[in-house]
Design an enzyme around this catalytic site. Structure first.
Site, PDB file in Angstrom:
ATOM      1  CB  THR A 108      13.490   3.510  -8.702  1.00  0.00           C
ATOM      2  OG1 THR A 108      12.751   2.308  -8.426  1.00  0.00           O
ATOM      3  CG2 THR A 108      14.477   3.759  -7.576  1.00  0.00           C
ATOM      4  CG  ASP A 203      -4.336   1.985  -4.398  1.00  0.00           C
ATOM      5  OD1 ASP A 203      -4.088   0.978  -3.706  1.00  0.00           O
ATOM      6  OD2 ASP A 203      -3.577   2.964  -4.469  1.00  0.00           O
TER       7      ASP A 203
HETATM    8  C1  PRP Z   1       0.668  -1.094 -11.574  1.00  0.00           C
HETATM    9  C2  PRP Z   1       0.030  -1.803 -12.744  1.00  0.00           C
HETATM   10  C3  PRP Z   1       1.203  -2.408 -13.444  1.00  0.00           C
HETATM   11  C4  PRP Z   1       2.285  -1.366 -13.224  1.00  0.00           C
HETATM   12  C5  PRP Z   1       2.458  -0.577 -14.482  1.00  0.00           C
HETATM   13  O1  PRP Z   1       0.980  -1.972 -10.565  1.00  0.00           O
HETATM   14  O2  PRP Z   1      -0.946  -2.743 -12.345  1.00  0.00           O
HETATM   15  O3  PRP Z   1       1.614  -3.658 -12.948  1.00  0.00           O
HETATM   16  O4  PRP Z   1       1.823  -0.522 -12.168  1.00  0.00           O
HETATM   17  O5  PRP Z   1       3.502   0.327 -14.352  1.00  0.00           O
HETATM   18  P1  PRP Z   1       4.863   0.209 -15.193  1.00  0.00           P
HETATM   19  O6  PRP Z   1       4.449  -0.033 -16.613  1.00  0.00           O
HETATM   20  O7  PRP Z   1       5.489   1.547 -14.989  1.00  0.00           O
HETATM   21  O8  PRP Z   1       5.671  -0.918 -14.627  1.00  0.00           O
HETATM   22  P2  PRP Z   1       1.631  -1.467  -9.177  1.00  0.00           P
HETATM   23  O9  PRP Z   1       3.107  -1.489  -9.267  1.00  0.00           O
HETATM   24  O10 PRP Z   1       0.985  -0.178  -8.774  1.00  0.00           O
HETATM   25  O11 PRP Z   1       1.257  -2.631  -8.173  1.00  0.00           O
HETATM   26  P3  PRP Z   1      -0.172  -3.121  -7.652  1.00  0.00           P
HETATM   27  O12 PRP Z   1      -0.869  -3.781  -8.807  1.00  0.00           O
HETATM   28  O13 PRP Z   1       0.193  -4.077  -6.588  1.00  0.00           O
HETATM   29  O14 PRP Z   1      -0.939  -1.919  -7.156  1.00  0.00           O
END
Ligand code: PRP
Ligand code: URA
Length: 209
Positions: A108, A203
């Site tokens: 989602t 990552d």
């Molecule tokens: C990534 C990034 C942000 C988010 C941005 O984190 O560090 O927090 O995605 O995306 P959005 O603006 O669409 O919300 P992720 O959810 O991949 O988690 P992680 O940092 O644990 O890898």
């Protein structure tokens, strides 16, 4: 209305360009994240209040400017936001650090909360939410919802790369916050990744893929 500032400093641009390269190693990526955080922190804290105090230099008494309190809270969005914390603490060593744990649901793309621990006096602090990526804006909006629910009023957010969609969503949801970004990219792709972006920031910082 908060301000939106895109950094055009050549040192920041150069470092972010290396980070975008898929051949940049995790170690190099982490080091660059820390370095860019230091450079951006310098600008994000430009309007911290100062006050005059009296001191004596070895030559004579004089009046100098010092920071009026150091009431900053750095709030990384877990986990990629952690990459910014060390660099920011080098510039603002007395800042307190709170954590907001969110990940994007892979289907989602909505943020899912898993952790939130903030400084108790967050309502009295200048809050700087940090995360390398602003994609759909869902994570940043949820993080600001959390800090506002705990009373924070003076809120800035700092990102490496932002998509136009994320900037629009964040400013619509929270028009009062200031937004600092190193680069504004073109768009999101069908998986809500930033194009050209730098891939998955978490990552790349932690070497998990
Ligand atoms: C990534 C990034 C942000 C988010 C941005 O984190 O560090 O927090 O995605 O995306 P959005 O603006 O669409 O919300 P992720 O959810 O991949 O988690 P992680 O940092 O644990 O890898
Ligand atoms: N999260 C990331 O880490 N990268 C993107 O491009 C979008 C969301």
């Amino acid at each position: 209305m908060g301000k939106i500032m895109v950094f055009d400093h050549p040192l920041i641009q150069h470092k972010v360009s290396i980070m975008r390269d898929k051949n940049t190693s995790s170690k190099e990526f982490r080091d660059l994240t820390r370095e860019v955080a230091m450079l951006m922190a310098y600008e994000v804290t430009r309007d911290l209040p100062t006050q005059e105090i009296q001191i004596e230099t070895p030559i004579c008494p004089t009046t100098v400017e010092v920071l009026k309190g150091l009431d900053v809270a750095i709030i990384p969005i877990l986990r990629a936001g952690l990459g910014f914390v060390d660099g920011m603490l080098e510039i603002i060593p007395n800042a307190k650090v709170g954590h907001v744990g969110l990940y994007r649901d892979p289907e989602t793309h909505e943020p899912v909360e898993y952790y939130c621990k903030l400084p108790e006096d967050i309502d009295k602090r200048r809050v700087i939410v940090v995360d390398p990526m602003l994609a759909t804006g869902g994570s940043a909006i949820a993080a600001v919802d959390f800090v506002k629910a705990r009373g924070a009023k003076d809120i800035s957010l700092m990102f490496l790369i932002a998509a136009p969609e994320g900037i629009e969503a964040l400013t619509n949801a929270h028009p009062d916050v200031d937004i600092y970004i190193a680069a504004k990219d073109e768009k999101l792709n069908e998986n809500a990744y930033i194009v050209p972006g730098l891939g998955d920031a978490g990552d790349r910082i932690f070497g998990t893929k």
